[in-house]
Write an enzyme that holds these catalytic residues in place. Structure first.
Site, PDB file in Angstrom:
ATOM      1  N   LYS A   1      11.750  -8.345   0.970  1.00 35.49           N
ATOM      2  CA  LYS A   1      10.709  -9.116   0.261  1.00 35.49           C
ATOM      3  C   LYS A   1       9.513  -8.169   0.118  1.00 35.49           C
ATOM      4  O   LYS A   1       8.746  -7.967   1.046  1.00 35.49           O
ATOM      5  CB  LYS A   1      10.392 -10.362   1.076  1.00 35.49           C
ATOM      6  CG  LYS A   1       9.028 -10.993   0.976  1.00 35.49           C
ATOM      7  CD  LYS A   1       8.549 -11.367  -0.385  1.00 35.49           C
ATOM      8  CE  LYS A   1       7.112 -11.880  -0.327  1.00 35.49           C
ATOM      9  NZ  LYS A   1       6.198 -11.033  -1.097  1.00 35.49           N
TER      10      LYS A   1
ATOM     11  N   GLY B   1       2.286  -5.468   7.602  1.00 32.99           N
ATOM     12  CA  GLY B   1       1.276  -6.234   6.873  1.00 32.99           C
ATOM     13  C   GLY B   1       0.129  -6.579   7.787  1.00 32.99           C
ATOM     14  O   GLY B   1      -0.112  -5.896   8.782  1.00 32.99           O
ATOM     15  N   GLY B   2      -0.568  -7.657   7.454  1.00 32.65           N
ATOM     16  CA  GLY B   2      -1.769  -8.019   8.197  1.00 32.65           C
ATOM     17  C   GLY B   2      -1.493  -8.983   9.343  1.00 32.65           C
ATOM     18  O   GLY B   2      -0.441  -9.625   9.395  1.00 32.65           O
TER      19      GLY B   2
ATOM     20  N   ASN C   1       0.800  -1.232   0.000  1.00 33.22           N
ATOM     21  CA  ASN C   1       0.000   0.000   0.000  1.00 33.22           C
ATOM     22  C   ASN C   1       0.830   1.279   0.000  1.00 33.22           C
ATOM     23  O   ASN C   1       0.315   2.330  -0.371  1.00 33.22           O
ATOM     24  CB  ASN C   1      -1.023  -0.010   1.136  1.00 33.22           C
ATOM     25  CG  ASN C   1      -0.359  -0.068   2.485  1.00 33.22           C
ATOM     26  OD1 ASN C   1       0.731  -0.607   2.594  1.00 33.22           O
ATOM     27  ND2 ASN C   1      -0.993   0.468   3.486  1.00 33.22           N
TER      28      ASN C   1
ATOM     29  N   GLU D   1       4.304  -4.107  12.333  1.00 32.21           N
ATOM     30  CA  GLU D   1       3.453  -2.933  12.095  1.00 32.21           C
ATOM     31  C   GLU D   1       2.229  -3.457  11.364  1.00 32.21           C
ATOM     32  O   GLU D   1       2.301  -3.784  10.189  1.00 32.21           O
ATOM     33  CB  GLU D   1       4.179  -1.908  11.215  1.00 32.21           C
ATOM     34  CG  GLU D   1       5.397  -1.290  11.837  1.00 32.21           C
ATOM     35  CD  GLU D   1       5.059  -0.354  12.976  1.00 32.21           C
ATOM     36  OE1 GLU D   1       3.874   0.011  13.143  1.00 32.21           O
ATOM     37  OE2 GLU D   1       5.988  -0.006  13.726  1.00 32.21           O
ATOM     38  N   LEU D   2       1.106  -3.559  12.078  1.00 30.30           N
ATOM     39  CA  LEU D   2      -0.059  -4.219  11.487  1.00 30.30           C
ATOM     40  C   LEU D   2      -1.164  -3.201  11.214  1.00 30.30           C
ATOM     41  O   LEU D   2      -0.908  -2.010  11.134  1.00 30.30           O
ATOM     42  CB  LEU D   2      -0.519  -5.352  12.402  1.00 30.30           C
ATOM     43  CG  LEU D   2       0.614  -6.292  12.875  1.00 30.30           C
ATOM     44  CD1 LEU D   2       0.069  -7.394  13.747  1.00 30.30           C
ATOM     45  CD2 LEU D   2       1.389  -6.875  11.706  1.00 30.30           C
TER      46      LEU D   2
ATOM     47  N   CYS E   1      -2.916   1.778   6.751  1.00 30.37           N
ATOM     48  CA  CYS E   1      -3.030   1.142   8.073  1.00 30.37           C
ATOM     49  C   CYS E   1      -3.669   2.092   9.072  1.00 30.37           C
ATOM     50  O   CYS E   1      -4.331   1.660  10.004  1.00 30.37           O
ATOM     51  CB  CYS E   1      -1.663   0.704   8.555  1.00 30.37           C
ATOM     52  SG  CYS E   1      -0.464   2.010   8.519  1.00 30.37           S
TER      53      CYS E   1
ATOM     54  N   GLU F   1     -10.968  -4.496  10.199  1.00 28.79           N
ATOM     55  CA  GLU F   1     -10.273  -3.664   9.216  1.00 28.79           C
ATOM     56  C   GLU F   1     -10.687  -4.121   7.817  1.00 28.79           C
ATOM     57  O   GLU F   1     -10.520  -5.294   7.464  1.00 28.79           O
ATOM     58  CB  GLU F   1      -8.762  -3.808   9.364  1.00 28.79           C
ATOM     59  CG  GLU F   1      -8.019  -2.913   8.409  1.00 28.79           C
ATOM     60  CD  GLU F   1      -6.515  -3.123   8.416  1.00 28.79           C
ATOM     61  OE1 GLU F   1      -6.077  -4.279   8.341  1.00 28.79           O
ATOM     62  OE2 GLU F   1      -5.797  -2.126   8.482  1.00 28.79           O
TER      63      GLU F   1
HETATM   64  P1  NDP Z   1      -0.095  -9.168   4.096  1.00 29.81           P
HETATM   65  O1  NDP Z   1       0.147  -9.502   5.514  1.00 29.81           O
HETATM   66  O2  NDP Z   1      -0.892 -10.085   3.267  1.00 29.81           O
HETATM   67  O3  NDP Z   1       1.285  -8.966   3.305  1.00 29.81           O
HETATM   68  C1  NDP Z   1       2.322  -8.174   3.803  1.00 29.81           C
HETATM   69  C2  NDP Z   1       3.653  -8.717   3.283  1.00 29.81           C
HETATM   70  O4  NDP Z   1       3.897 -10.009   3.841  1.00 29.81           O
HETATM   71  C3  NDP Z   1       3.679  -8.909   1.768  1.00 29.81           C
HETATM   72  O5  NDP Z   1       4.978  -8.630   1.292  1.00 29.81           O
HETATM   73  C4  NDP Z   1       3.362 -10.386   1.619  1.00 29.81           C
HETATM   74  O6  NDP Z   1       3.773 -10.914   0.393  1.00 29.81           O
HETATM   75  C5  NDP Z   1       4.176 -10.928   2.784  1.00 29.81           C
HETATM   76  N1  NDP Z   1       3.782 -12.279   3.194  1.00 29.81           N
HETATM   77  C6  NDP Z   1       2.621 -12.936   2.952  1.00 29.81           C
HETATM   78  N2  NDP Z   1       2.679 -14.179   3.506  1.00 29.81           N
HETATM   79  C7  NDP Z   1       3.877 -14.294   4.092  1.00 29.81           C
HETATM   80  C8  NDP Z   1       4.528 -15.331   4.834  1.00 29.81           C
HETATM   81  N3  NDP Z   1       3.941 -16.510   5.057  1.00 29.81           N
HETATM   82  N4  NDP Z   1       5.760 -15.103   5.313  1.00 29.81           N
HETATM   83  C9  NDP Z   1       6.372 -13.918   5.109  1.00 29.81           C
HETATM   84  N5  NDP Z   1       5.829 -12.900   4.387  1.00 29.81           N
HETATM   85  C10 NDP Z   1       4.593 -13.094   3.897  1.00 29.81           C
HETATM   86  O7  NDP Z   1      -0.711  -7.722   4.121  1.00 29.81           O
HETATM   87  P2  NDP Z   1      -1.276  -6.897   2.897  1.00 29.81           P
HETATM   88  O8  NDP Z   1      -0.361  -6.945   1.737  1.00 29.81           O
HETATM   89  O9  NDP Z   1      -2.677  -7.300   2.690  1.00 29.81           O
HETATM   90  O10 NDP Z   1      -1.155  -5.431   3.501  1.00 29.81           O
HETATM   91  C11 NDP Z   1      -2.170  -4.863   4.174  1.00 29.81           C
HETATM   92  C12 NDP Z   1      -1.968  -4.965   5.678  1.00 29.81           C
HETATM   93  O11 NDP Z   1      -0.821  -4.222   6.072  1.00 29.81           O
HETATM   94  C13 NDP Z   1      -3.128  -4.339   6.396  1.00 29.81           C
HETATM   95  O12 NDP Z   1      -3.529  -5.107   7.500  1.00 29.81           O
HETATM   96  C14 NDP Z   1      -2.563  -3.011   6.839  1.00 29.81           C
HETATM   97  O13 NDP Z   1      -3.237  -2.412   7.871  1.00 29.81           O
HETATM   98  C15 NDP Z   1      -1.145  -3.349   7.141  1.00 29.81           C
HETATM   99  N6  NDP Z   1      -0.321  -2.155   7.134  1.00 29.81           N
HETATM  100  C16 NDP Z   1       0.224  -1.690   8.319  1.00 29.81           C
HETATM  101  C17 NDP Z   1       0.980  -0.534   8.354  1.00 29.81           C
HETATM  102  C18 NDP Z   1       1.642  -0.060   9.620  1.00 29.81           C
HETATM  103  O14 NDP Z   1       2.620   0.681   9.515  1.00 29.81           O
HETATM  104  N7  NDP Z   1       1.175  -0.432  10.796  1.00 29.81           N
HETATM  105  C19 NDP Z   1       1.181   0.263   7.152  1.00 29.81           C
HETATM  106  C20 NDP Z   1       0.587  -0.305   5.979  1.00 29.81           C
HETATM  107  C21 NDP Z   1      -0.133  -1.468   5.993  1.00 29.81           C
HETATM  108  P3  NDP Z   1       2.705 -11.099  -0.799  1.00 29.81           P
HETATM  109  O15 NDP Z   1       1.884  -9.852  -0.866  1.00 29.81           O
HETATM  110  O16 NDP Z   1       3.550 -11.279  -1.988  1.00 29.81           O
HETATM  111  O17 NDP Z   1       1.877 -12.299  -0.445  1.00 29.81           O
END
Ligand code: NDP
Length: 492
Positions: free
Chosen positions: A176, A229-230, A153, A251-252, A285, A384
């Site tokens: 990654k 991520g999530g 994002n 950071e979720l 996020c 969310e």
């Molecule tokens: P995901 O958790 O699906 O993905 C985040 C990253 O993790 C991607 O690079 C993804 O790769 C990677 N990933 C997926 N599976 C694995 C695994 N098993 N092991 C290691 N890495 C993995 O999140 P989203 O892409 O859907 O992003 C949105 C989320 O991020 C939301 O919940 C949002 O709130 C949060 N977010 C938090 C922020 C903060 O600063 N607190 C800022 C921005 C977002 P791939 O996409 O290639 O599967």
């Protein structure tokens, strides 16, 4: 022909070792626009080994902290010089508006500069020894190989808050990026060598979370994992870290409340609410996705908010006049439909939006949406969604506002709109969140720690202290006395 973007392993731009590629879609059209390598387990291992070597021997391991800082400052200048290419790559790959990616990329250099300046200020301590003749002091050493896992994002900004402190502290990094946002990171990677950062110090491996992220975060030579991520992915990563005992920062997401008191400047509040949820199509996020408005102003304020929301201009992310772009992935469309669609049956109602716009006809667009959620248990008010969906309801007084705002497992951010200074301070103390913005929203800075509580993760990115998360403490003892070390078997 489809564009192909190779990945960066040990200073070389390479395809995956089995030459498999993943299509990357342009959310503004829904069409494939480029391909990225689907890295294999062996590719990930090669990247980690290269980072490990760069840490232990060679020019990076011998570089002074000041020289590392200078390299980061050069990197910041290179990002500035290539801002338009980097912004366009992010817009095409993620669907984020060009006006948003331009603003974000223009600010990224500030993060590399800030941590460049900190590189030669990372210090240990001389300790007040309790043993005569014994000197005790500490070093701050780089922690080792850092795995930086970045979502789609805001890829370049969310990389900068990890990479800049990691490099300032002397680490080597394997990045990654999300498969839905790799190309801006690969474009950025071209600048690393030009900045004078030696081969192997920064590696970028692309591909799906599983296997690429999984293999990386379990790797025995990874010492630190910086993840955005999530929550489900976060749980997997924490489990993976049982394999290597890497320290993990998370950071979720969030379900951040915005609270508008009757005494607020309502023009400012209106802009802050609209920008807080519809900026980046709600895929932020810190999206202010729950709105609480004091009862006596509720009807008028919501009427103004609906009116303003219905004027938002949807359009191509590459058009500088567009005010809201598409969602980044097809899966996000399904999520939007699920939450908005279930709201009426759960006791809420759609005040505006809720569907697909007539224009633009192509791409993954949805309407900016406001749901009224007075009832309890409406999922769109609790989970969310990561889309342009605002859940609104009322509150009676300050205590009621705090109770409603804090009724969540998330704890990333909160916004308060009031003109009473004492109320502002009371709310900052009472709200359970890592960041509280008063009469502003979504402000960030390299100087300001950023992060959340509970399901929003732990750890803080940005700010001076973040650099210490990329170091480990070594304690040194020196016996400086002239006396012979006591015989261990002789009773004194
Ligand atoms: P995901 O958790 O699906 O993905 C985040 C990253 O993790 C991607 O690079 C993804 O790769 C990677 N990933 C997926 N599976 C694995 C695994 N098993 N092991 C290691 N890495 C993995 O999140 P989203 O892409 O859907 O992003 C949105 C989320 O991020 C939301 O919940 C949002 O709130 C949060 N977010 C938090 C922020 C903060 O600063 N607190 C800022 C921005 C977002 P791939 O996409 O290639 O599967």
């Amino acid at each position: 022909m489809t564009l192909q973007f190779p990945m960066l392993v040990d200073g070389a731009w390479v395809p995956s070792s089995d030459d498999r590629w993943i299509n990357s879609h342009e959310p503004g059209t829904g069409e494939v626009w480029a391909q990225i390598p689907a890295a294999t387990e062996g590719d990930v291992d090669r990247a980690v080994m290269a980072a490990h070597r760069a840490m232990r021997s060679g020019p990076w391991s011998e570089m002074t902290a000041s020289a590392r800082g200078e390299a980061l400052v050069r990197l910041s200048e290179l990002v500035s010089g290539h801002a338009s290419v980097l912004a366009e790559a992010e817009t095409r790959d993620t669907g984020k508006l060009i006006r948003e990616t331009t603003g974000s990329v223009d600010y990224v250099p500030a993060f590399y500069r800030y941590y460049g300046g900190l590189a030669d200020k990372i210090q240990g301590h001389t300790l007040p020894s309790d043993k005569p003749g014994m000197e005790i002091f500490t070093y701050r050493e780089p922690v080792g190989v850092v795995a930086a896992i970045v979502p789609w994002n805001s890829p370049q900004m969310l990389l900068a808050v990890k990479l800049a402190p990691a490099l300032a502290a002397g680490n080597a990094v394997v990045i990654k990026p999300s498969e839905h946002g790799s190309i801006p990171i690969l474009e950025f990677g071209k600048l690393v060598e030009q900045a004078g950062i030696p081969r192997g110090v920064v590696n970028i491996v692309t591909g799906r979370g599983d296997p690429v992220g999984n293999v990386l975060t379990r790797h025995r030579l990874v010492s630190r994992i910086a993840f955005t991520g999530g929550p489900d992915t976060a749980r997997t990563i924490v489990r993976n870290s049982a394999e290597n005992f890497a320290s993990v920062s998370l950071e979720l997401g969030g379900k951040s409340p915005q609270i508008v008191f009757a005494d607020a400047n309502l023009d400012s509040a209106l802009n802050g609410i609209v920008g807080g949820i519809f900026g980046a199509s709600g895929q932020s996020c810190v999206a202010g996705s729950r709105l609480y408005v004091q009862r006596e102003i509720y009807d008028d304020f919501i009427a103004r908010l609906i009116d303003r929301t219905e004027q938002i201009r949807l359009g191509s992310p590459l058009d500088p006049d567009s005010e809201m772009g598409p969602l980044a992935t097809r899966e996000q469309l399904g999520r939007f439909d699920l939450y908005v669609g279930s709201t009426p049956a759960e006791g809420g109602r759609v005040l505006t939006g809720g569907g697909r716009p007539v224009e633009p006809a192509m791409g993954w667009f949805v309407e900016p949406t406001i749901l009224e959620t007075h009832a309890k248990g409406i999922r769109a008010q609790e989970d969310e969604i990561f889309g342009p969906v605002l859940a609104v309801t009322t509150f009676n007084d300050q205590a009621d506002a705090v109770e409603k705002a804090n009724a969540t497992q998330y704890g990333l951010a909160a916004g308060v709109w009031t003109s009473a200074v004492e109320r502002a301070h009371q709310m900052i103390r009472a709200l359970s969140a890592g960041i509280v913005w008063v009469n502003t929203y979504r402000a960030t800075s390299p100087v300001a720690p950023f992060g959340g509580l509970r399901d929003s993760g732990g750890g803080r990115e940005s700010g001076a202290d973040a650099v210490y998360d990329y170091t480990s403490v070594k304690t040194a003892w020196i016996n400086s006395s002239d006396e012979v070390v006591a015989d261990p078997f002789k009773v004194q």
